[in-house]
Design a protein around this motif. Structure first.
Motif, mmCIF file in Angstrom:
data_model
loop_
_atom_site.group_PDB
_atom_site.id
_atom_site.type_symbol
_atom_site.label_atom_id
_atom_site.label_comp_id
_atom_site.label_asym_id
_atom_site.label_seq_id
_atom_site.Cartn_x
_atom_site.Cartn_y
_atom_site.Cartn_z
ATOM 1 N N ASP A 13 -5.046 103.189 34.849
ATOM 2 C CA ASP A 13 -5.451 103.059 33.447
ATOM 3 C C ASP A 13 -6.419 101.882 33.362
ATOM 4 N N ASP A 14 -7.659 102.167 32.959
ATOM 5 C CA ASP A 14 -8.719 101.154 32.954
ATOM 6 C C ASP A 14 -8.458 99.953 32.046
ATOM 7 N N LYS A 15 -7.471 100.065 31.173
ATOM 8 C CA LYS A 15 -7.238 98.925 30.267
ATOM 9 C C LYS A 15 -6.589 97.749 30.997
ATOM 10 N N TYR A 16 -6.061 98.009 32.204
ATOM 11 C CA TYR A 16 -5.399 96.939 32.958
ATOM 12 C C TYR A 16 -6.324 96.319 34.004
ATOM 13 N N ALA A 17 -6.050 95.056 34.328
ATOM 14 C CA ALA A 17 -6.782 94.372 35.404
ATOM 15 C C ALA A 17 -6.169 94.727 36.759
ATOM 16 N N ILE A 18 -4.860 94.849 36.778
ATOM 17 C CA ILE A 18 -4.154 95.303 37.976
ATOM 18 C C ILE A 18 -2.979 96.170 37.528
ATOM 19 N N MET A 19 -2.447 96.949 38.468
ATOM 20 C CA MET A 19 -1.219 97.717 38.220
ATOM 21 C C MET A 19 -0.360 97.610 39.466
ATOM 22 N N CYS A 20 0.941 97.488 39.266
ATOM 23 C CA CYS A 20 1.844 97.379 40.419
ATOM 24 C C CYS A 20 3.265 97.729 39.986
ATOM 25 N N VAL A 21 4.162 97.811 40.976
ATOM 26 C CA VAL A 21 5.583 97.991 40.674
ATOM 27 C C VAL A 21 6.137 96.618 40.299
ATOM 28 N N GLN A 22 6.709 96.543 39.115
ATOM 29 C CA GLN A 22 7.174 95.242 38.621
ATOM 30 C C GLN A 22 8.656 95.055 38.944
ATOM 31 N N HIS A 23 8.890 94.730 40.210
ATOM 32 C CA HIS A 23 10.271 94.545 40.670
ATOM 33 C C HIS A 23 10.939 93.359 39.980
ATOM 34 N N ASP A 24 12.242 93.490 39.794
ATOM 35 C CA ASP A 24 13.024 92.369 39.284
ATOM 36 C C ASP A 24 14.251 92.251 40.171
ATOM 37 N N TYR A 25 14.179 91.411 41.178
ATOM 38 C CA TYR A 25 15.303 91.311 42.101
ATOM 39 C C TYR A 25 15.226 90.016 42.904
ATOM 40 N N THR A 26 16.363 89.674 43.509
ATOM 41 C CA THR A 26 16.425 88.537 44.417
ATOM 42 C C THR A 26 16.916 89.066 45.750
ATOM 43 N N PRO A 27 16.179 88.804 46.839
ATOM 44 C CA PRO A 27 16.629 89.331 48.143
ATOM 45 C C PRO A 27 17.957 88.723 48.562
ATOM 46 N N LYS A 28 18.802 89.544 49.220
ATOM 47 C CA LYS A 28 20.103 89.066 49.698
ATOM 48 C C LYS A 28 19.950 88.260 50.978
ATOM 49 N N GLU A 29 18.941 88.632 51.783
ATOM 50 C CA GLU A 29 18.784 87.983 53.088
ATOM 51 C C GLU A 29 18.113 86.624 52.935
ATOM 52 N N THR A 30 18.471 85.703 53.819
ATOM 53 C CA THR A 30 17.841 84.389 53.785
ATOM 54 C C THR A 30 16.670 84.324 54.753
ATOM 55 N N THR A 31 16.596 85.311 55.674
ATOM 56 C CA THR A 31 15.453 85.357 56.592
ATOM 57 C C THR A 31 14.835 86.745 56.566
ATOM 58 N N LYS A 32 13.592 86.824 56.971
ATOM 59 C CA LYS A 32 12.868 88.087 57.003
ATOM 60 C C LYS A 32 12.918 88.696 58.396
ATOM 61 N N MET A 33 12.088 89.737 58.591
ATOM 62 C CA MET A 33 12.068 90.559 59.792
ATOM 63 C C MET A 33 12.107 89.802 61.108
ATOM 64 N N ASP A 34 11.335 88.710 61.203
ATOM 65 C CA ASP A 34 11.222 88.049 62.504
ATOM 66 C C ASP A 34 11.740 86.624 62.447
ATOM 67 N N GLY A 35 12.701 86.386 61.545
ATOM 68 C CA GLY A 35 13.302 85.058 61.468
ATOM 69 C C GLY A 35 12.603 84.133 60.487
ATOM 70 N N ALA A 36 11.486 84.598 59.881
ATOM 71 C CA ALA A 36 10.801 83.758 58.887
ATOM 72 C C ALA A 36 11.714 83.574 57.675
ATOM 73 N N VAL A 37 11.614 82.416 57.050
ATOM 74 C CA VAL A 37 12.473 82.118 55.896
ATOM 75 C C VAL A 37 12.078 83.014 54.725
ATOM 76 N N GLN A 38 13.082 83.571 54.057
ATOM 77 C CA GLN A 38 12.863 84.451 52.901
ATOM 78 C C GLN A 38 12.793 83.575 51.657
ATOM 79 N N THR A 39 11.628 83.452 51.073
ATOM 80 C CA THR A 39 11.513 82.622 49.871
ATOM 81 C C THR A 39 11.749 83.481 48.637
ATOM 82 N N VAL A 40 12.304 82.853 47.604
ATOM 83 C CA VAL A 40 12.598 83.565 46.362
ATOM 84 C C VAL A 40 11.706 82.977 45.275
#
Length: 249
Positions: free
Chosen positions: A110-137
């Protein structure tokens, strides 16, 4: 470009899809690319955003921060610049698997927007990501992992290499150059977070159209058995088979 049965208008410009590229996840990128092209009924141009290329071209020079878990943590915001600030283009992380025709997603624009995306509302359960990187919230977590950019929108003209190289992660990932009403919403099934979003068998509207292996995908040993791993592995096998055929030809 998708199946040959679909008649493509000869003047139709390919829809540009910029994919975040990380040397450690080359296979993930190739499988993501394969999954988009295989199902697309419109012309699509897929462009990997490679940090090394951007550096050599003088478009990216910021030092890597401790919280950057991939090479495209910040380079993603160069999408409108790389698209010459024209038309609509998409950015997506490489850890996605597309299960539906990208035309369906493009048709939501829709051209009226500057961007469009999925507007997630959540906090990850994990404290680290795929390769051990810290999961920031942080607020708007994962919103920037798949974005439709209205590249010609006046507000997006600020996304110059200078700004992308100097602004904070919070400013960029939370889209702070925009007003809330300039951010359009896309159904969550287009950025279906493995391990967080759920399929409701009785509700087809919950079936993923694009799976995001945000915690880590089957290309990492630690995530070989994640949810939907079988779908990714099947796509990988198809990609490998197709690559072999191309080499033979």
């Amino acid at each position: 470009m998708g199946s040959s049965d679909n008649k493509v208008h000869p003047l139709e410009k390919p829809f540009k899809v910029f994919v975040g590229y990380d040397v450690r996840e080359d296979l993930a990128y190739e499988v993501c690319r394969h999954s988009i092209l295989k199902r697309s009924s419109i012309p699509v141009e897929i462009i990997p955003i490679k940090q090394s290329d951007l550096r050599s071209n003088g478009l990216y020079w910021r030092e890597r921060g401790q919280l950057e878990s991939t090479e495209f943590s910040f380079t993603r915001f160069l999408t409108p610049h790389l698209a010459n600030f024209e038309g609509w283009a998409m950015f997506v992380d490489c850890d996605f698997l597309y299960l539906a025709d990208i035309k369906e997603l493009r048709d939501l624009i829709d051209d009226k927007y500057a961007i469009m995306c999925v507007q997630h509302d959540y906090t990850p359960k994990e404290t680290t990501k795929m390769d051990g990187a810290v999961q920031t919230v942080y607020p708007r977590k994962n919103w920037s992992s798949m974005v439709l950019y209205n590249c010609g929108h006046p507000k997006n003209k600020v996304l110059t290499p200078e700004l992308v190289n100097t602004q904070t992660g919070a400013f960029l990932h939370r889209f702070q150059w925009l007003e809330d009403q300039e951010i359009g919403s896309v159904p969550f099934v287009w950025n279906f977070l493995e391990g967080h979003n759920r399929v409701v068998e009785s509700d087809p509207n919950t079936f993923p159209k694009a799976i995001h292996y945000t915690r880590g995908g089957p290309w990492f040993d630690a995530w070989k058995n994640c949810e939907f791993a079988d779908l990714w592995l099947k796509e990988r096998d198809e990609y490998v088979e197709a690559s072999k055929k191309n080499v033979e030809n």
